[in-house]
Design a protein around this motif. Structure first.
Motif, PDB file in Angstrom:
ATOM      1  N   GLN A  92      21.779  53.908  43.069  1.00  0.00           N
ATOM      2  CA  GLN A  92      21.952  53.420  41.852  1.00  0.00           C
ATOM      3  C   GLN A  92      22.646  51.905  42.147  1.00  0.00           C
ATOM      4  O   GLN A  92      23.041  51.007  43.351  1.00  0.00           O
ATOM      5  N   ILE A  93      22.245  50.708  41.137  1.00  0.00           N
ATOM      6  CA  ILE A  93      22.727  49.672  41.065  1.00  0.00           C
ATOM      7  C   ILE A  93      23.403  48.653  40.897  1.00  0.00           C
ATOM      8  O   ILE A  93      23.423  49.515  39.161  1.00  0.00           O
ATOM      9  N   ILE A  94      24.493  48.519  40.266  1.00  0.00           N
ATOM     10  CA  ILE A  94      25.129  48.455  39.768  1.00  0.00           C
ATOM     11  C   ILE A  94      25.990  46.382  40.430  1.00  0.00           C
ATOM     12  O   ILE A  94      25.704  46.151  41.194  1.00  0.00           O
ATOM     13  N   LYS A  95      26.704  46.318  39.269  1.00  0.00           N
ATOM     14  CA  LYS A  95      26.565  44.391  39.305  1.00  0.00           C
ATOM     15  C   LYS A  95      28.744  44.958  39.117  1.00  0.00           C
ATOM     16  O   LYS A  95      29.111  45.350  37.845  1.00  0.00           O
ATOM     17  N   THR A  96      29.547  44.098  40.183  1.00  0.00           N
ATOM     18  CA  THR A  96      30.592  43.951  40.761  1.00  0.00           C
ATOM     19  C   THR A  96      31.831  43.619  39.412  1.00  0.00           C
ATOM     20  O   THR A  96      32.642  43.472  38.967  1.00  0.00           O
ATOM     21  N   ALA A  97      30.982  42.626  38.605  1.00  0.00           N
ATOM     22  CA  ALA A  97      31.074  41.662  38.091  1.00  0.00           C
ATOM     23  C   ALA A  97      30.751  40.701  37.401  1.00  0.00           C
ATOM     24  O   ALA A  97      29.749  40.616  37.638  1.00  0.00           O
ATOM     25  N   ASN A  98      30.952  39.674  36.595  1.00  0.00           N
ATOM     26  CA  ASN A  98      30.153  38.436  35.743  1.00  0.00           C
ATOM     27  C   ASN A  98      30.703  37.897  36.560  1.00  0.00           C
ATOM     28  O   ASN A  98      31.496  37.272  37.677  1.00  0.00           O
ATOM     29  N   GLY A 136      40.307  29.159  52.412  1.00  0.00           N
ATOM     30  CA  GLY A 136      40.056  30.967  51.882  1.00  0.00           C
ATOM     31  C   GLY A 136      38.868  31.795  52.164  1.00  0.00           C
ATOM     32  O   GLY A 136      38.378  31.113  54.015  1.00  0.00           O
ATOM     33  N   THR A 137      39.116  33.274  52.375  1.00  0.00           N
ATOM     34  CA  THR A 137      38.240  33.743  53.733  1.00  0.00           C
ATOM     35  C   THR A 137      36.855  34.356  52.454  1.00  0.00           C
ATOM     36  O   THR A 137      36.704  33.308  51.105  1.00  0.00           O
ATOM     37  N   MET A 138      35.775  35.327  52.762  1.00  0.00           N
ATOM     38  CA  MET A 138      34.948  35.202  51.775  1.00  0.00           C
ATOM     39  C   MET A 138      35.646  36.370  50.317  1.00  0.00           C
ATOM     40  O   MET A 138      34.558  36.644  49.453  1.00  0.00           O
ATOM     41  N   LYS A 139      36.725  36.824  51.122  1.00  0.00           N
ATOM     42  CA  LYS A 139      36.701  37.388  49.372  1.00  0.00           C
ATOM     43  C   LYS A 139      37.546  36.538  48.356  1.00  0.00           C
ATOM     44  O   LYS A 139      37.869  37.045  47.037  1.00  0.00           O
ATOM     45  N   ASP A 140      38.079  34.980  48.831  1.00  0.00           N
ATOM     46  CA  ASP A 140      38.470  33.867  47.549  1.00  0.00           C
ATOM     47  C   ASP A 140      37.278  33.209  47.242  1.00  0.00           C
ATOM     48  O   ASP A 140      37.301  32.590  46.388  1.00  0.00           O
ATOM     49  N   SER A 191      40.400  40.562  33.694  1.00  0.00           N
ATOM     50  CA  SER A 191      41.540  41.457  33.414  1.00  0.00           C
ATOM     51  C   SER A 191      40.386  42.742  33.043  1.00  0.00           C
ATOM     52  O   SER A 191      41.365  43.821  32.733  1.00  0.00           O
ATOM     53  N   ALA A 192      39.264  42.906  33.151  1.00  0.00           N
ATOM     54  CA  ALA A 192      38.825  44.362  32.670  1.00  0.00           C
ATOM     55  C   ALA A 192      38.404  45.246  33.568  1.00  0.00           C
ATOM     56  O   ALA A 192      37.066  44.604  33.939  1.00  0.00           O
ATOM     57  N   GLY A 193      38.369  45.971  33.638  1.00  0.00           N
ATOM     58  CA  GLY A 193      38.848  46.714  34.453  1.00  0.00           C
ATOM     59  C   GLY A 193      38.416  46.741  35.849  1.00  0.00           C
ATOM     60  O   GLY A 193      40.057  46.023  36.600  1.00  0.00           O
ATOM     61  N   TYR A 194      38.754  47.261  37.487  1.00  0.00           N
ATOM     62  CA  TYR A 194      38.609  48.083  38.549  1.00  0.00           C
ATOM     63  C   TYR A 194      38.091  46.489  38.817  1.00  0.00           C
ATOM     64  O   TYR A 194      36.989  46.440  38.474  1.00  0.00           O
ATOM     65  N   ASP A 195      38.963  46.076  40.525  1.00  0.00           N
ATOM     66  CA  ASP A 195      37.911  44.941  40.360  1.00  0.00           C
ATOM     67  C   ASP A 195      37.153  45.098  41.603  1.00  0.00           C
ATOM     68  O   ASP A 195      37.893  45.366  42.616  1.00  0.00           O
ATOM     69  N   LEU A 196      35.480  45.713  41.304  1.00  0.00           N
ATOM     70  CA  LEU A 196      35.162  45.891  42.765  1.00  0.00           C
ATOM     71  C   LEU A 196      34.655  45.456  43.759  1.00  0.00           C
ATOM     72  O   LEU A 196      34.203  45.758  44.829  1.00  0.00           O
ATOM     73  N   THR A 197      34.199  44.181  42.794  1.00  0.00           N
ATOM     74  CA  THR A 197      34.375  43.338  44.199  1.00  0.00           C
ATOM     75  C   THR A 197      35.353  43.307  45.764  1.00  0.00           C
ATOM     76  O   THR A 197      34.926  42.983  46.152  1.00  0.00           O
ATOM     77  N   ARG A 198      36.155  42.906  44.745  1.00  0.00           N
ATOM     78  CA  ARG A 198      37.346  42.933  46.075  1.00  0.00           C
ATOM     79  C   ARG A 198      36.940  44.187  46.752  1.00  0.00           C
ATOM     80  O   ARG A 198      37.396  44.001  47.751  1.00  0.00           O
TER      81      ARG A 198
END
Length: 216
Positions: free
Chosen positions: A187-193, A170-174, A199-206
């Motif tokens: 602001q400092i945010i975390k995109t996921a755990n 895969g690539t970096m997205k994978d 399936s909780a909320g938007y996929d901010l990482t991608r």
């Protein structure tokens, strides 16, 4: 800027405001800041038809708090920001057509934790792929994304890098599970755990992977 147009032009950047921004950042960061011509030239280059365009200053960030402080000041003065990993890009990512501040991530190069059982590693953005693989050499693990250059993982994430191993691994997205991001307003945010599936909320990482620094 025309309210109906989302593309910024040179007229949207006030040179005096950028000058004040550079002065304030220089006061805040002292020896972590440089505007010497040789340093500025090292932080911009392009293999395109466009000539290299220098930033107004470079900050050598040492922590996420440093990055946050620079971004907040630049946001206050509406000053452009150009993130810098190791400068391996040839597509003009480092060019500063309107000037601004280059944030050099080279000093943020720590491998924070390795979770062998989870096949998971936590790194700072300045860690390079070769540095990571050297660190993992005795564990039986390796980082498979190989774009050719010894790029930083922060830069590879920003550009959604791939390479010769992409068909199998895969690539970096994978391969990016979560990110800690400084947003354009500081602001400092975390995109996921660390969970691989949620399936909780938007996929901010991608959303962030491949955004090339435009979102954070």
């Amino acid at each position: 800027m025309d309210g109906n147009v989302s593309v910024w032009s040179e007229e949207d950047y006030d040179k005096e405001s950028i000058r004040l921004c550079v002065n304030k950042i220089q006061e805040e960061f002292g020896q972590q800041f440089s505007n010497s011509k040789s340093i500025l030239e090292q932080h911009t280059h392009t293999m395109t038809i466009h000539e290299s365009e220098l930033p107004d200053g470079v900050v050598f960030a040492e922590s996420k708090e440093d990055v946050q402080k620079v971004v907040k000041i630049c946001n206050e003065f509406k000053c452009p920001i150009i993130p810098f990993g190791v400068g391996s890009s040839f597509e003009g990512h480092l060019n500063a057509p309107y000037g601004g501040i280059s944030i050099d991530m080279n000093n943020m190069n720590k491998i924070l934790t390795v979770h062998h059982e989870d096949l998971l590693v936590v790194v700072q953005p300045g860690v390079t792929r070769e540095q990571l693989n050297t660190h993992l050499r005795d564990t039986g693990l390796f980082f498979p994304i190989d774009p050719g250059a010894n790029a930083s993982l922060g830069g590879m994430t920003a550009t959604r890098a791939s390479g010769t191993n992409a068909v199998r691994y895969g690539t970096m997205k994978d391969n990016v599970i979560a990110l800690e991001v400084v947003t354009p307003d500081g602001q400092i945010i975390k995109t996921a755990n660390k969970a691989r599936k949620s399936s909780a909320g938007y996929d901010l990482t991608r959303l962030m992977v491949g955004s090339e620094g435009t979102l954070g």
